[in-house]
Design a protein around this motif. Structure first.
Motif, short mmCIF file in Angstrom:
data_model
loop_
_atom_site.label_atom_id
_atom_site.label_comp_id
_atom_site.label_asym_id
_atom_site.label_seq_id
_atom_site.Cartn_x
_atom_site.Cartn_y
_atom_site.Cartn_z
N SER A 22 0.98 -1.28 0.16
CA SER A 22 0.00 0.06 -0.04
C SER A 22 0.76 1.31 -0.05
CB SER A 22 -0.80 -0.06 1.30
OG SER A 22 -1.68 1.22 1.20
N ARG A 23 1.92 1.22 1.05
CA ARG A 23 2.73 2.30 0.93
C ARG A 23 3.41 2.69 -0.29
NH1 ARG A 23 6.11 2.17 6.05
NH2 ARG A 23 5.77 -0.06 6.10
N ALA A 24 4.12 1.59 -0.97
CA ALA A 24 4.82 1.62 -1.95
C ALA A 24 4.19 2.23 -3.15
CB ALA A 24 5.59 0.43 -2.35
N VAL A 25 2.96 1.62 -3.57
CA VAL A 25 1.97 1.86 -4.59
C VAL A 25 1.58 3.21 -4.71
CG1 VAL A 25 -0.29 1.26 -5.71
CG2 VAL A 25 1.20 -0.56 -5.24
N VAL A 26 1.33 3.89 -3.40
CA VAL A 26 0.94 5.48 -3.10
C VAL A 26 2.20 6.25 -4.00
CG1 VAL A 26 0.85 6.96 -1.70
CG2 VAL A 26 -0.73 5.06 -1.52
N LEU A 31 6.37 -3.61 -7.19
CA LEU A 31 6.74 -4.67 -6.37
C LEU A 31 6.52 -6.08 -6.88
CD1 LEU A 31 4.57 -2.66 -4.57
CD2 LEU A 31 6.01 -3.73 -2.79
N THR A 32 7.41 -6.97 -6.48
CA THR A 32 7.33 -8.35 -6.58
C THR A 32 7.20 -8.93 -5.46
OG1 THR A 32 8.44 -8.27 -9.08
CG2 THR A 32 8.23 -10.41 -7.89
N VAL A 33 6.27 -9.73 -5.12
CA VAL A 33 6.31 -10.54 -3.88
C VAL A 33 6.49 -12.14 -4.17
CG1 VAL A 33 5.00 -11.16 -1.77
CG2 VAL A 33 4.51 -8.96 -2.90
N PHE A 34 7.76 -12.54 -3.73
CA PHE A 34 8.13 -13.85 -4.10
C PHE A 34 7.49 -14.99 -2.90
CE2 PHE A 34 12.16 -16.70 -4.65
CZ PHE A 34 11.64 -17.32 -5.81
N THR A 35 6.47 -15.52 -3.30
CA THR A 35 5.64 -16.13 -2.43
C THR A 35 6.15 -17.80 -2.37
OG1 THR A 35 4.08 -16.88 -4.15
CG2 THR A 35 3.75 -14.69 -2.62
N PRO A 36 5.79 -18.40 -1.46
CA PRO A 36 6.39 -19.75 -1.21
C PRO A 36 5.21 -20.91 -2.00
CG PRO A 36 5.61 -19.19 0.80
CD PRO A 36 5.43 -18.03 0.03
N ASP A 37 4.23 -20.39 -2.32
CA ASP A 37 3.29 -21.16 -3.31
C ASP A 37 2.11 -20.61 -3.94
OD1 ASP A 37 1.45 -21.20 -1.10
OD2 ASP A 37 2.68 -22.74 0.02
N GLU A 38 1.36 -21.33 -4.46
CA GLU A 38 0.22 -20.49 -5.08
C GLU A 38 -0.98 -20.13 -4.19
OE1 GLU A 38 -1.92 -18.91 -8.37
OE2 GLU A 38 -0.03 -19.97 -8.62
N ALA A 39 -1.06 -21.01 -3.07
CA ALA A 39 -2.11 -20.61 -2.02
C ALA A 39 -1.69 -19.48 -1.12
CB ALA A 39 -2.16 -21.89 -1.04
N ILE A 72 1.65 -4.78 -8.66
CA ILE A 72 2.17 -5.66 -7.85
C ILE A 72 2.25 -7.29 -8.33
CG2 ILE A 72 1.74 -6.93 -5.37
CD1 ILE A 72 0.05 -4.29 -4.76
N LEU A 73 2.92 -7.73 -8.46
CA LEU A 73 3.31 -9.07 -8.92
C LEU A 73 3.39 -10.08 -8.08
CD1 LEU A 73 2.96 -10.55 -11.82
CD2 LEU A 73 5.44 -10.42 -11.82
N LEU A 74 2.69 -11.03 -7.96
CA LEU A 74 2.64 -12.27 -6.80
C LEU A 74 3.43 -13.26 -7.76
CD1 LEU A 74 -0.92 -11.79 -5.38
CD2 LEU A 74 1.19 -10.86 -4.48
N ASP A 75 4.53 -13.60 -7.37
CA ASP A 75 5.22 -14.65 -8.10
C ASP A 75 5.81 -15.85 -7.31
OD1 ASP A 75 6.96 -16.21 -9.82
OD2 ASP A 75 7.96 -14.32 -10.43
N ASP A 85 12.20 -2.85 -9.04
CA ASP A 85 12.15 -1.90 -8.16
C ASP A 85 12.04 -2.60 -6.70
OD1 ASP A 85 11.87 0.38 -6.98
OD2 ASP A 85 9.75 0.96 -7.41
N ILE A 86 11.28 -3.19 -6.37
CA ILE A 86 11.11 -3.73 -5.03
C ILE A 86 10.68 -5.31 -4.92
CG2 ILE A 86 9.81 -3.86 -2.79
CD1 ILE A 86 9.27 -0.68 -3.42
N LEU A 87 11.60 -5.99 -4.23
CA LEU A 87 11.21 -7.56 -4.13
C LEU A 87 10.95 -7.78 -2.51
CD1 LEU A 87 11.11 -10.34 -5.11
CD2 LEU A 87 13.67 -10.22 -4.68
#
Length: 140
Positions: A22-26, A31-39, A72-75, A85-87
Protein backbone atom coordinates in the motif's frame (compact mmCIF):
# COMPACT_ATOMS: atom_id res chain seq x y z
CA UNK A 1 23.72 -2.22 -5.15
CA UNK A 2 20.50 -3.65 -3.73
CA UNK A 3 19.31 -2.11 -0.47
CA UNK A 4 18.16 -4.77 1.97
CA UNK A 5 15.84 -4.40 4.94
CA UNK A 6 14.84 -7.09 7.41
CA UNK A 7 11.66 -6.67 9.45
CA UNK A 8 11.94 -8.92 12.54
CA UNK A 9 9.21 -10.16 14.88
CA UNK A 10 6.47 -9.55 12.33
CA UNK A 11 3.24 -10.85 13.91
CA UNK A 12 1.38 -11.27 10.58
CA UNK A 13 3.57 -11.42 7.48
CA UNK A 14 0.70 -11.21 5.01
CA UNK A 15 -0.73 -8.12 6.69
CA UNK A 16 2.78 -6.59 6.60
CA UNK A 17 3.01 -7.37 2.87
CA UNK A 18 -0.31 -5.57 2.29
CA UNK A 19 0.88 -2.58 4.33
CA UNK A 20 4.22 -2.35 2.50
CA UNK A 21 2.50 -2.71 -0.87
CA UNK A 22 0.00 0.00 0.00
CA UNK A 23 2.71 2.47 0.97
CA UNK A 24 4.84 1.66 -2.09
CA UNK A 25 2.00 1.84 -4.65
CA UNK A 26 0.98 5.29 -3.36
CA UNK A 27 4.55 6.40 -4.18
CA UNK A 28 4.32 4.95 -7.70
CA UNK A 29 6.61 2.00 -6.99
CA UNK A 30 6.31 -1.51 -8.43
CA UNK A 31 6.68 -4.66 -6.36
CA UNK A 32 7.24 -8.35 -6.79
CA UNK A 33 6.21 -10.56 -3.88
CA UNK A 34 8.16 -13.84 -4.01
CA UNK A 35 5.76 -16.32 -2.42
CA UNK A 36 6.29 -19.92 -1.28
CA UNK A 37 3.30 -21.28 -3.20
CA UNK A 38 0.12 -20.54 -5.14
CA UNK A 39 -2.09 -20.68 -2.02
CA UNK A 40 -0.13 -17.88 -0.32
CA UNK A 41 -0.22 -15.84 -3.54
CA UNK A 42 -4.01 -16.14 -3.61
CA UNK A 43 -4.35 -15.20 0.08
CA UNK A 44 -2.20 -12.11 -0.47
CA UNK A 45 -4.18 -11.18 -3.58
CA UNK A 46 -7.43 -11.35 -1.58
CA UNK A 47 -5.90 -9.15 1.14
CA UNK A 48 -4.68 -6.62 -1.42
CA UNK A 49 -8.07 -6.39 -3.12
CA UNK A 50 -9.74 -5.82 0.26
CA UNK A 51 -6.97 -3.77 1.91
CA UNK A 52 -9.02 -0.62 2.31
CA UNK A 53 -12.80 -0.16 2.31
CA UNK A 54 -12.49 2.68 -0.21
CA UNK A 55 -9.80 1.31 -2.53
CA UNK A 56 -7.95 -1.80 -3.63
CA UNK A 57 -4.37 -2.67 -4.53
CA UNK A 58 -4.27 -4.24 -8.00
CA UNK A 59 -2.08 -7.30 -8.25
CA UNK A 60 -1.51 -10.10 -10.71
CA UNK A 61 0.26 -13.41 -11.02
CA UNK A 62 2.80 -14.09 -13.78
CA UNK A 63 1.38 -14.64 -17.25
CA UNK A 64 -2.03 -13.24 -16.26
CA UNK A 65 -3.59 -10.95 -18.89
CA UNK A 66 -3.21 -7.90 -16.63
CA UNK A 67 0.31 -8.63 -15.33
CA UNK A 68 1.90 -5.66 -17.12
CA UNK A 69 -0.66 -3.22 -15.71
CA UNK A 70 -0.61 -4.32 -12.07
CA UNK A 71 1.90 -2.58 -9.79
CA UNK A 72 2.14 -5.74 -7.65
CA UNK A 73 3.19 -9.10 -9.05
CA UNK A 74 2.73 -12.23 -6.91
CA UNK A 75 5.30 -14.75 -8.11
CA UNK A 76 6.08 -18.19 -6.68
CA UNK A 77 8.72 -19.17 -9.26
CA UNK A 78 10.70 -16.04 -10.10
CA UNK A 79 10.90 -17.04 -13.76
CA UNK A 80 8.86 -14.15 -15.14
CA UNK A 81 10.23 -10.97 -13.57
CA UNK A 82 8.74 -7.80 -15.03
CA UNK A 83 10.33 -5.08 -12.94
CA UNK A 84 13.39 -4.46 -10.79
CA UNK A 85 12.16 -2.00 -8.18
CA UNK A 86 11.05 -3.74 -4.94
CA UNK A 87 11.18 -7.44 -4.05
CA UNK A 88 9.48 -8.83 -0.94
CA UNK A 89 10.76 -12.31 -0.11
CA UNK A 90 8.45 -14.74 1.70
CA UNK A 91 10.49 -17.85 0.91
CA UNK A 92 12.79 -19.63 3.35
CA UNK A 93 15.90 -19.13 1.21
CA UNK A 94 17.29 -16.07 -0.49
CA UNK A 95 15.91 -15.31 -3.97
CA UNK A 96 18.64 -16.18 -6.50
CA UNK A 97 17.75 -13.08 -8.53
CA UNK A 98 17.53 -10.55 -5.66
CA UNK A 99 20.48 -8.47 -6.84
CA UNK A 100 18.60 -7.22 -9.92
CA UNK A 101 16.21 -5.31 -7.61
CA UNK A 102 16.80 -1.88 -6.11
CA UNK A 103 15.28 -2.87 -2.77
CA UNK A 104 14.81 -6.25 -1.05
CA UNK A 105 12.50 -6.73 1.94
CA UNK A 106 12.80 -9.79 4.18
CA UNK A 107 9.99 -10.49 6.66
CA UNK A 108 10.74 -12.60 9.74
CA UNK A 109 8.14 -13.90 12.17
CA UNK A 110 8.57 -14.61 15.87
CA UNK A 111 9.00 -18.40 15.71
CA UNK A 112 12.48 -19.89 16.07
CA UNK A 113 12.42 -21.81 12.77
CA UNK A 114 11.68 -18.63 10.83
CA UNK A 115 14.36 -16.73 12.74
CA UNK A 116 16.95 -19.44 12.01
CA UNK A 117 16.35 -19.31 8.25
CA UNK A 118 16.40 -15.49 8.40
CA UNK A 119 19.78 -15.57 10.15
CA UNK A 120 21.14 -17.69 7.31
CA UNK A 121 19.80 -15.23 4.71
CA UNK A 122 21.14 -12.27 6.70
CA UNK A 123 24.60 -13.88 6.83
CA UNK A 124 24.43 -14.67 3.10
CA UNK A 125 23.75 -11.02 2.22
CA UNK A 126 26.23 -9.61 4.76
CA UNK A 127 29.02 -11.94 3.59
CA UNK A 128 28.57 -10.55 0.07
CA UNK A 129 28.97 -6.97 1.21
CA UNK A 130 25.36 -5.80 1.23
CA UNK A 131 24.41 -3.22 3.82
CA UNK A 132 21.39 -4.37 5.77
CA UNK A 133 18.89 -2.33 7.73
CA UNK A 134 17.00 -4.10 10.52
CA UNK A 135 13.66 -3.08 11.97
CA UNK A 136 12.18 -4.80 15.02
CA UNK A 137 8.40 -4.84 14.61
CA UNK A 138 7.86 -5.75 18.26
CA UNK A 139 9.15 -2.28 19.17
CA UNK A 140 6.49 -0.48 17.09
Amino acid sequence: MTKIEFFFNVPDKLAKVADLCSRAVVKGRKLTVFTPDEAISMRIQEMLWQHSPTSFLPSACPKAPDENDAPILLDKDGEHLLQDDILINLKVGHPPFFSRFKYLVELVGADEEDKASARARYKFYRDRGYQIKSTDESAT
